[in-house]
Design an enzyme around this catalytic site. Structure first.
Site, PDB file in Angstrom:
ATOM      1  N   LYS A 177      96.184  47.692  87.035  1.00 38.71           N
ATOM      2  CA  LYS A 177      94.743  47.676  86.806  1.00 38.71           C
ATOM      3  C   LYS A 177      94.185  46.267  87.013  1.00 38.71           C
ATOM      4  CE  LYS A 177      91.388  48.782  83.150  1.00 38.71           C
ATOM      5  NZ  LYS A 177      91.191  49.530  81.886  1.00 38.71           N
ATOM      6  N   CYS A 228      88.777  45.708  78.101  1.00 40.54           N
ATOM      7  CA  CYS A 228      89.554  45.506  79.328  1.00 40.54           C
ATOM      8  C   CYS A 228      89.065  44.366  80.214  1.00 40.54           C
ATOM      9  CB  CYS A 228      89.633  46.794  80.145  1.00 40.54           C
ATOM     10  SG  CYS A 228      88.552  48.115  79.650  1.00 40.54           S
ATOM     11  N   HIS A 287      90.195  45.343  87.579  1.00 38.45           N
ATOM     12  CA  HIS A 287      89.033  45.503  86.701  1.00 38.45           C
ATOM     13  C   HIS A 287      88.363  44.189  86.300  1.00 38.45           C
ATOM     14  CE1 HIS A 287      87.103  48.172  83.358  1.00 38.45           C
ATOM     15  NE2 HIS A 287      86.469  48.295  84.514  1.00 38.45           N
ATOM     16  N   ASP A 320      97.308  48.656  78.252  1.00 43.32           N
ATOM     17  CA  ASP A 320      95.870  48.911  78.243  1.00 43.32           C
ATOM     18  C   ASP A 320      95.504  49.840  77.084  1.00 43.32           C
ATOM     19  OD1 ASP A 320      93.224  49.215  78.918  1.00 43.32           O
ATOM     20  OD2 ASP A 320      93.580  50.127  80.866  1.00 43.32           O
ATOM     21  N   ASP A 321      94.632  49.370  76.200  1.00 45.50           N
ATOM     22  CA  ASP A 321      94.180  50.167  75.044  1.00 45.50           C
ATOM     23  C   ASP A 321      95.313  50.498  74.077  1.00 45.50           C
ATOM     24  OD1 ASP A 321      91.724  50.120  76.257  1.00 45.50           O
ATOM     25  OD2 ASP A 321      91.414  52.283  76.238  1.00 45.50           O
ATOM     26  N   LYS A 335      88.869  49.078  69.676  1.00 45.68           N
ATOM     27  CA  LYS A 335      88.455  48.493  70.942  1.00 45.68           C
ATOM     28  C   LYS A 335      86.925  48.382  70.988  1.00 45.68           C
ATOM     29  CE  LYS A 335      88.151  50.081  75.783  1.00 45.68           C
ATOM     30  NZ  LYS A 335      88.610  51.141  76.711  1.00 45.68           N
ATOM     31  N   ASP A 391      95.500  44.547  76.096  1.00 46.16           N
ATOM     32  CA  ASP A 391      94.180  43.987  76.401  1.00 46.16           C
ATOM     33  C   ASP A 391      93.154  44.187  75.298  1.00 46.16           C
ATOM     34  OD1 ASP A 391      93.753  46.726  76.740  1.00 46.16           O
ATOM     35  OD2 ASP A 391      92.537  46.490  78.539  1.00 46.16           O
ATOM     36  N   ASN A 392      93.386  45.129  74.396  1.00 44.95           N
ATOM     37  CA  ASN A 392      92.499  45.331  73.235  1.00 44.95           C
ATOM     38  C   ASN A 392      93.176  46.307  72.290  1.00 44.95           C
ATOM     39  OD1 ASN A 392      90.724  46.807  75.810  1.00 44.95           O
ATOM     40  ND2 ASN A 392      91.623  48.139  74.250  1.00 44.95           N
ATOM     41  N   ARG A 449      91.052  40.727  80.596  1.00 41.42           N
ATOM     42  CA  ARG A 449      91.722  40.403  81.850  1.00 41.42           C
ATOM     43  C   ARG A 449      91.166  39.122  82.452  1.00 41.42           C
ATOM     44  NH1 ARG A 449      92.784  45.436  80.913  1.00 41.42           N
ATOM     45  NH2 ARG A 449      94.529  46.465  81.944  1.00 41.42           N
ATOM     46  N   HIS A 507      95.715  53.942  78.238  1.00 40.03           N
ATOM     47  CA  HIS A 507      94.277  54.233  78.352  1.00 40.03           C
ATOM     48  C   HIS A 507      94.068  55.713  78.673  1.00 40.03           C
ATOM     49  CE1 HIS A 507      90.198  54.117  80.034  1.00 40.03           C
ATOM     50  NE2 HIS A 507      90.063  52.849  79.639  1.00 40.03           N
TER      51      HIS A 507
END
Length: 526
Positions: A132, A74, A134, A36-37, A376, A330-331, A78, A224
């Protein structure tokens, strides 16, 4: 005559049973691991100095795809991963707030199905998610209602890594769920990355004797913000970033070139405009920034250690040989500056601890996204490029690299293809939107991969189309920019003025897609 005929029929039945058993036996287990991130250049096999030996082992013994894309943030990423659709088509064009339009309702709609739903219903897979989630707060969009047999999920964008106390001062809470029950994490709970890992490992232990295959989706929250890590992990990196961001960006750039991840024609983008000159910082400022990056690195380091634990568990239960593992982020790295956000509960205790709420900000995010620009949320390469690794022993050639363009929408059709499942027109009485992605399964076996005619993005007004070597991109309320991605993936030479007809052509194609998926003018829906 009757006896031979019975023997013949019995033989047919046994043959059919054996064939079905063989088919079931050969369906691979599927593991997807999502960071994540985390930026394009944050793992060792993609140019980083951060210690990621387990992820790098997957890369060395598998496939690296160097032009693979996420959806830039995110929730949309996803959604694309789980459904094989552009996020707008599944109802999550933005985040989890309902913006009043079907494409931005903020939760998975009825016209999509997740990988887990389809693998479970159509191929008998046991399905597990840890981490996560989300993709919506409504019950209909939660993991236990979207095909997962076992689930430990965080519904929000982020959390303290040590408890589930609020991060925002608007009264919103951080929600963790164990299957269909809400649970609370406190200060004595496991570090979140470890908790996510332990649930995945515990679930694998519970199903180790089952004959049916499994699908495991491990969605880490690391790295993240808030940047928080275990003290021993932070200590490994303290002092290692005192040479500053300029030197580190260049070092990562050289490693990316040497590894063949990027082309020599792709120059290192200039340092982001608001990033200060490292040499002009005071000793105290350098120490503060070094600490921030050390914490961030420690979070990735610990995630890698935990991935190693999952790999060890797969081997221990004898599931490592027939399991494909996919890894992505995710990014891109996040430019969020949480210390300046009035919506965030501010804590300024020991950096990296439960009493600190902080982020690593633009200077280090610019490093994470080497060699690309922006971050991001943006649809320039820094926001949407992911390191993508696929590992499948005995199937994927070790140490292979692919430069074709792929996207998160390709992951669902890939999983279905591997499992021998055809994407249905309807699922449980719901008419499904036709899948947008292409299967990578043939590519994994060394066969040609069907190129996308075009790939599209839109997030909060930031928008792009990539078609062949061309990319048309613009941030919200700015003119289109045009880039030749074969010679300039760093997006430094804007060709829009030189090729106005190409801009118009790509814009027309983009607008047709935007209309199809329900994109709205972001300035009118905020």
């Amino acid at each position: 005559m009757f006896k031979p005929f019975c023997i013949f029929i019995l033989s047919l039945m046994l043959t059919a049973s054996f064939s079905l058993a063989q088919t079931a036996k050969t369906k691979p287990n599927i593991v997807i691991i999502l960071a994540d991130d985390m930026g394009f250049a944050d793992i060792g096999s993609f140019g980083s100095e951060i210690q990621t030996p387990n992820i790098d082992r997957l890369a060395a013994n598998g496939l690296k795809m160097t032009q693979f894309y996420n959806a830039g943030r995110c929730c949309p990423s996803r959604t694309a991963l789980l459904t094989g659709l552009y996020p707008h088509q599944a109802g999550v064009g933005d985040m989890v707030a309902n913006k009043g339009f079907p494409a931005y309702q903020g939760y998975l709609n009825e016209h999509c199905a997740t990988i887990a739903e389809l693998l479970k219903a159509e191929a008998g897979y046991t399905t597990i998610v840890s981490g996560k989630w989300h993709v919506g707060l409504q019950p209909s969009a939660l993991a236990y209602n979207r095909g997962f047999d076992k689930s430990f999920t965080m519904l929000n964008n982020g959390s303290s890594y040590f408890n589930s106390k609020p991060l925002y001062n608007d009264g919103s809470k951080i929600t963790f769920m164990l299957n269909d029950k809400e649970i609370v994490r406190n200060d004595t709970s496991k570090y979140l990355t470890q908790a996510i890992t332990d649930f995945a490992i515990g679930s694998l232990e519970q199903i180790k004797d089952q004959k049916n295959p499994f699908f495991l989706y491990v969605a880490y929250n690391a790295p993240h913000w808030p940047i928080q890590a275990l003290p021993q992990d932070i200590a490994k990196y303290r002092g290692k970033y005192l040479n500053g961001w300029d030197a580190l960006r260049y070092a990562r750039y050289k490693k990316l070139l040497a590894a063949g991840i990027i082309k020599k024609e792709w120059a290192l983008s200039p340092k982001y405009e608001s990033v200060p000159d490292w040499d002009k910082l005071s000793a105290n400022e350098k120490d503060k920034w070094d600490t921030r990056m050390a914490i961030y690195a420690a979070m990735i380091d610990r995630m890698d250690i935990c991935i190693g634990e999952i790999l060890d568990k797969l081997k221990q239960i004898g599931k490592d040989k027939n399991t494909i593992i996919l890894f992505a982020s995710d990014n891109g790295g996040s430019a969020d500056e949480v210390k300046s956000l009035s919506t965030v509960i501010q804590k300024s205790g020991t950096p990296g601890s439960v009493e600190s709420i902080d982020s690593y900000e633009k200077p280090w995010a610019n490093v994470s996204n080497t060699p690309f620009k922006l971050f991001k949320r943006n649809t320039h390469e820094g926001g949407i490029s992911t390191p993508f690794i696929a590992y499948f022993p005995g199937v994927i050639k070790a140490g292979s690299t692919n430069t074709q363009v792929g996207h998160f929408i390709d992951i669902l059709p890939t999983c279905l293809d591997l499992a021998g499942v055809t994407y249905p027109e309807q699922f449980r009485g719901r008419k499904l939107t036709p899948v947008e992605g292409n299967s990578l399964a043939g590519l994994f076996k060394g066969k040609p991969y069907k190129d996308h005619d075009a790939i599209y993005w839109e997030h909060e007004g930031s928008r792009a189309i990539r078609k062949g070597k061309w990319k048309l991109v613009a941030e919200n309320n700015t003119p289109w920019e045009l880039y030749d991605m074969e010679s300039d993936r760093s997006e430094l030479n804007n060709l829009a003025a030189k090729y106005p007809d190409k801009v118009k052509q790509l814009e027309t194609t983009y607008l047709a897609w935007a209309n199809k998926v329900g994109v709205q003018d972001w300035n009118k829906i905020k």
